[in-house]
Design a protein around this motif. Structure first.
Motif, PDB file in Angstrom:
ATOM      1  N   GLY A  13       9.811 -19.963  -7.081  1.00  0.00           N
ATOM      2  CA  GLY A  13       9.827 -20.376  -8.482  1.00  0.00           C
ATOM      3  C   GLY A  13       8.910 -19.468  -9.263  1.00  0.00           C
ATOM      4  O   GLY A  13       8.263 -18.562  -8.699  1.00  0.00           O
ATOM      5  N   PRO A  14       8.782 -19.687 -10.560  1.00  0.00           N
ATOM      6  CA  PRO A  14       7.977 -18.796 -11.396  1.00  0.00           C
ATOM      7  C   PRO A  14       6.490 -18.812 -11.076  1.00  0.00           C
ATOM      8  O   PRO A  14       5.763 -17.881 -11.436  1.00  0.00           O
ATOM      9  CB  PRO A  14       8.247 -19.309 -12.814  1.00  0.00           C
ATOM     10  N   ASP A  15       6.019 -19.865 -10.414  1.00  0.00           N
ATOM     11  CA  ASP A  15       4.595 -19.973 -10.107  1.00  0.00           C
ATOM     12  C   ASP A  15       4.248 -19.479  -8.705  1.00  0.00           C
ATOM     13  O   ASP A  15       3.085 -19.593  -8.279  1.00  0.00           O
ATOM     14  CB  ASP A  15       4.130 -21.419 -10.252  1.00  0.00           C
ATOM     15  N   LEU A  16       5.236 -18.951  -7.991  1.00  0.00           N
ATOM     16  CA  LEU A  16       4.988 -18.433  -6.642  1.00  0.00           C
ATOM     17  C   LEU A  16       5.337 -16.957  -6.579  1.00  0.00           C
ATOM     18  O   LEU A  16       6.449 -16.556  -6.926  1.00  0.00           O
ATOM     19  CB  LEU A  16       5.811 -19.195  -5.602  1.00  0.00           C
ATOM     20  N   LEU A  17       4.382 -16.156  -6.147  1.00  0.00           N
ATOM     21  CA  LEU A  17       4.607 -14.734  -5.899  1.00  0.00           C
ATOM     22  C   LEU A  17       4.329 -14.461  -4.437  1.00  0.00           C
ATOM     23  O   LEU A  17       3.213 -14.712  -3.953  1.00  0.00           O
ATOM     24  CB  LEU A  17       3.686 -13.883  -6.778  1.00  0.00           C
ATOM     25  N   HIS A  18       5.347 -13.962  -3.720  1.00  0.00           N
ATOM     26  CA  HIS A  18       5.126 -13.580  -2.333  1.00  0.00           C
ATOM     27  C   HIS A  18       4.780 -12.110  -2.260  1.00  0.00           C
ATOM     28  O   HIS A  18       5.487 -11.270  -2.814  1.00  0.00           O
ATOM     29  CB  HIS A  18       6.358 -13.857  -1.466  1.00  0.00           C
ATOM     30  N   VAL A  19       3.686 -11.788  -1.595  1.00  0.00           N
ATOM     31  CA  VAL A  19       3.279 -10.403  -1.380  1.00  0.00           C
ATOM     32  C   VAL A  19       3.328 -10.135   0.122  1.00  0.00           C
ATOM     33  O   VAL A  19       2.626 -10.788   0.899  1.00  0.00           O
ATOM     34  CB  VAL A  19       1.868 -10.130  -1.924  1.00  0.00           C
ATOM     35  N   THR A  20       4.182  -9.204   0.502  1.00  0.00           N
ATOM     36  CA  THR A  20       4.273  -8.819   1.909  1.00  0.00           C
ATOM     37  C   THR A  20       3.149  -7.845   2.227  1.00  0.00           C
ATOM     38  O   THR A  20       3.021  -6.794   1.590  1.00  0.00           O
ATOM     39  CB  THR A  20       5.631  -8.157   2.195  1.00  0.00           C
ATOM     40  N   ALA A  21       2.320  -8.196   3.175  1.00  0.00           N
ATOM     41  CA  ALA A  21       1.186  -7.338   3.524  1.00  0.00           C
ATOM     42  C   ALA A  21       0.753  -7.616   4.952  1.00  0.00           C
ATOM     43  O   ALA A  21       0.736  -8.766   5.396  1.00  0.00           O
ATOM     44  CB  ALA A  21       0.016  -7.574   2.570  1.00  0.00           C
ATOM     45  N   ASP A  22       0.408  -6.553   5.655  1.00  0.00           N
ATOM     46  CA  ASP A  22      -0.229  -6.665   6.959  1.00  0.00           C
ATOM     47  C   ASP A  22      -1.725  -6.535   6.727  1.00  0.00           C
ATOM     48  O   ASP A  22      -2.241  -5.435   6.489  1.00  0.00           O
ATOM     49  CB  ASP A  22       0.264  -5.564   7.899  1.00  0.00           C
ATOM     50  N   LEU A  23      -2.423  -7.637   6.765  1.00  0.00           N
ATOM     51  CA  LEU A  23      -3.833  -7.639   6.420  1.00  0.00           C
ATOM     52  C   LEU A  23      -4.704  -6.964   7.473  1.00  0.00           C
ATOM     53  O   LEU A  23      -5.913  -6.809   7.260  1.00  0.00           O
ATOM     54  CB  LEU A  23      -4.305  -9.074   6.170  1.00  0.00           C
ATOM     55  N   MET A  24      -4.114  -6.541   8.581  1.00  0.00           N
ATOM     56  CA  MET A  24      -4.858  -5.707   9.527  1.00  0.00           C
ATOM     57  C   MET A  24      -5.060  -4.299   8.974  1.00  0.00           C
ATOM     58  O   MET A  24      -5.884  -3.544   9.473  1.00  0.00           O
ATOM     59  CB  MET A  24      -4.128  -5.650  10.870  1.00  0.00           C
ATOM     60  N   ASP A  25      -4.325  -3.950   7.930  1.00  0.00           N
ATOM     61  CA  ASP A  25      -4.553  -2.713   7.196  1.00  0.00           C
ATOM     62  C   ASP A  25      -5.770  -2.919   6.303  1.00  0.00           C
ATOM     63  O   ASP A  25      -5.743  -3.776   5.415  1.00  0.00           O
ATOM     64  CB  ASP A  25      -3.320  -2.376   6.353  1.00  0.00           C
ATOM     65  N   PRO A  26      -6.843  -2.172   6.478  1.00  0.00           N
ATOM     66  CA  PRO A  26      -8.058  -2.403   5.704  1.00  0.00           C
ATOM     67  C   PRO A  26      -7.869  -2.301   4.190  1.00  0.00           C
ATOM     68  O   PRO A  26      -8.653  -2.873   3.425  1.00  0.00           O
ATOM     69  CB  PRO A  26      -9.026  -1.315   6.201  1.00  0.00           C
ATOM     70  N   GLU A  27      -6.837  -1.592   3.746  1.00  0.00           N
ATOM     71  CA  GLU A  27      -6.610  -1.449   2.309  1.00  0.00           C
ATOM     72  C   GLU A  27      -5.765  -2.587   1.723  1.00  0.00           C
ATOM     73  O   GLU A  27      -5.669  -2.720   0.497  1.00  0.00           O
ATOM     74  CB  GLU A  27      -5.899  -0.113   2.031  1.00  0.00           C
ATOM     75  N   ALA A  53       0.048  -9.831 -11.865  1.00  0.00           N
ATOM     76  CA  ALA A  53       1.082 -10.841 -12.090  1.00  0.00           C
ATOM     77  C   ALA A  53       0.587 -12.027 -12.908  1.00  0.00           C
ATOM     78  O   ALA A  53       1.308 -12.544 -13.775  1.00  0.00           O
ATOM     79  CB  ALA A  53       1.624 -11.329 -10.746  1.00  0.00           C
ATOM     80  N   PHE A  54      -0.642 -12.480 -12.648  1.00  0.00           N
ATOM     81  CA  PHE A  54      -1.111 -13.740 -13.233  1.00  0.00           C
ATOM     82  C   PHE A  54      -2.408 -13.614 -14.037  1.00  0.00           C
ATOM     83  O   PHE A  54      -2.893 -14.607 -14.576  1.00  0.00           O
ATOM     84  CB  PHE A  54      -1.287 -14.794 -12.138  1.00  0.00           C
ATOM     85  N   GLY A  55      -2.992 -12.434 -14.062  1.00  0.00           N
ATOM     86  CA  GLY A  55      -4.148 -12.222 -14.924  1.00  0.00           C
ATOM     87  C   GLY A  55      -5.508 -12.443 -14.305  1.00  0.00           C
ATOM     88  O   GLY A  55      -6.530 -12.232 -14.957  1.00  0.00           O
ATOM     89  N   GLY A  56      -5.568 -12.855 -13.066  1.00  0.00           N
ATOM     90  CA  GLY A  56      -6.860 -13.078 -12.420  1.00  0.00           C
ATOM     91  C   GLY A  56      -6.689 -13.814 -11.109  1.00  0.00           C
ATOM     92  O   GLY A  56      -5.563 -14.030 -10.639  1.00  0.00           O
ATOM     93  N   VAL A  57      -7.795 -14.209 -10.504  1.00  0.00           N
ATOM     94  CA  VAL A  57      -7.780 -15.017  -9.281  1.00  0.00           C
ATOM     95  C   VAL A  57      -8.892 -16.052  -9.405  1.00  0.00           C
ATOM     96  O   VAL A  57     -10.066 -15.700  -9.572  1.00  0.00           O
ATOM     97  CB  VAL A  57      -8.004 -14.177  -8.008  1.00  0.00           C
ATOM     98  N   ASP A  58      -8.526 -17.319  -9.342  1.00  0.00           N
ATOM     99  CA  ASP A  58      -9.494 -18.411  -9.395  1.00  0.00           C
ATOM    100  C   ASP A  58      -9.855 -18.941  -8.017  1.00  0.00           C
ATOM    101  O   ASP A  58     -10.957 -19.468  -7.824  1.00  0.00           O
ATOM    102  CB  ASP A  58      -8.924 -19.575 -10.223  1.00  0.00           C
ATOM    103  N   VAL A  59      -8.916 -18.835  -7.083  1.00  0.00           N
ATOM    104  CA  VAL A  59      -9.085 -19.411  -5.750  1.00  0.00           C
ATOM    105  C   VAL A  59      -8.611 -18.406  -4.709  1.00  0.00           C
ATOM    106  O   VAL A  59      -7.548 -17.798  -4.862  1.00  0.00           O
ATOM    107  CB  VAL A  59      -8.269 -20.715  -5.592  1.00  0.00           C
TER     108      VAL A  59
END
Length: 268
Positions: free
Chosen positions: A50-64, A76-82
């Motif tokens: 839905g409009p409030d969900l953004l899926h980001v595909t990432a392998d977090l074992m990549d340090p970047e 996408a949303f202007g910031g991060v609160d949590v």
């Protein structure tokens, strides 16, 4: 109870299944906009689209990768609160459970620490400047009862999660005066893929005990771990605690550890 999360922006790692999926679903239900991070999509995650969900595909074992995820959330949303650091468990190429300290090599120790501690370190390092500029935020680290309940089984995992608990305290001490709360939720055994997948913990223990998967999860594991409730937890029960700590309703809670562990921890 209104958790006052409406229109807030949350990044959830390991969001495609288990605890992370339950956290994502719960935060969306509370009106948050969620950046769900995982290596791949799942049908259950797609069902939340839905409009409030953004899926980001990432392998977090990549340090970047964590920095890219945070940048995408801001775009996408202007910031991060949590930030919910949920990704962890068994890294690729490692088999658990292991009954003895002697069963893990240096390479396995390093992989387990990367997956269960350094991913969170990098995600926090990436998100803190965003939160500080905005005047505050909430970070919830998903740890484990094994951080405080030493066991020869999966010694590397327990040590990494103990580091997570220590990190939570350190970060809270430095950044709570600047508006960023940092807390930990420590699950005990939870009915997730780590237990339920073919070849997972339930199958491994069943082979040791000459039993079967369902008996392990329903009876043997609760008995072996002396769970006071007599059962493994449901992912939603962990998600509820995470959502409360993420919420402004917990404005005076920081540096705390919440055990949601079916009574696994017996010590004070």
């Amino acid at each position: 109870m209104d958790l006052k999360l409406d229109r807030s922006v949350a990044v959830v790692t390991g969001a495609s299944k288990g605890i992370g999926l339950a956290v994502t679903r719960t935060l969306l239900a509370e009106g948050a906009r969620v950046v769900a991070v995982s290596r791949s999509r799942t049908a259950d995650l797609d069902a939340l689209s839905g409009p409030d969900l953004l899926h980001v595909t990432a392998d977090l074992m990549d340090p970047e990768a964590p920095a890219r995820v945070v940048a995408e959330a801001v775009r996408a949303f202007g910031g991060v609160d949590v930030l919910v650091n949920n990704a962890g468990g068994v890294p690729a190429g490692v088999t658990m459970p292991r009954p003895s300290f002697l069963d893990a090599s240096d390479a396995e120790w390093q992989a387990v620490f990367e997956f269960n501690l350094f991913l969170a370190v990098r995600a926090i390092r990436a998100v803190l400047p965003v939160m500080l500029e905005a005047g505050g935020g909430s970070i919830v680290n998903v740890s484990s009862g094994n951080a405080r309940q030493p066991s020869p089984m999966n010694a590397d995992y327990g040590a990494a999660k103990a580091g997570m608990n220590n990190l939570t305290k350190v970060l809270s001490e430095e950044f709570a005066p600047k508006g960023v709360r940092v807390n930990t939720v420590s699950p005990g055994p939870v009915r997730t893929a780590w237990w339920t997948d073919e070849g997972g913990a339930a199958d491994t223990i069943a082979a040791m005990a000459d039993s079967d998967r369902d008996t392990v999860m329903d009876t043997l594991a609760p008995q072996m771990m002396s769970l006071s409730t007599g059962r493994l937890a449901d992912p939603q029960e962990i998600a509820d605690a995470v959502a409360l700590l993420a919420s402004p309703r917990s404005a005076s809670t920081t540096g705390a550890e919440f055990a949601v562990d079916s009574g696994y921890l017996k010590g004070l």
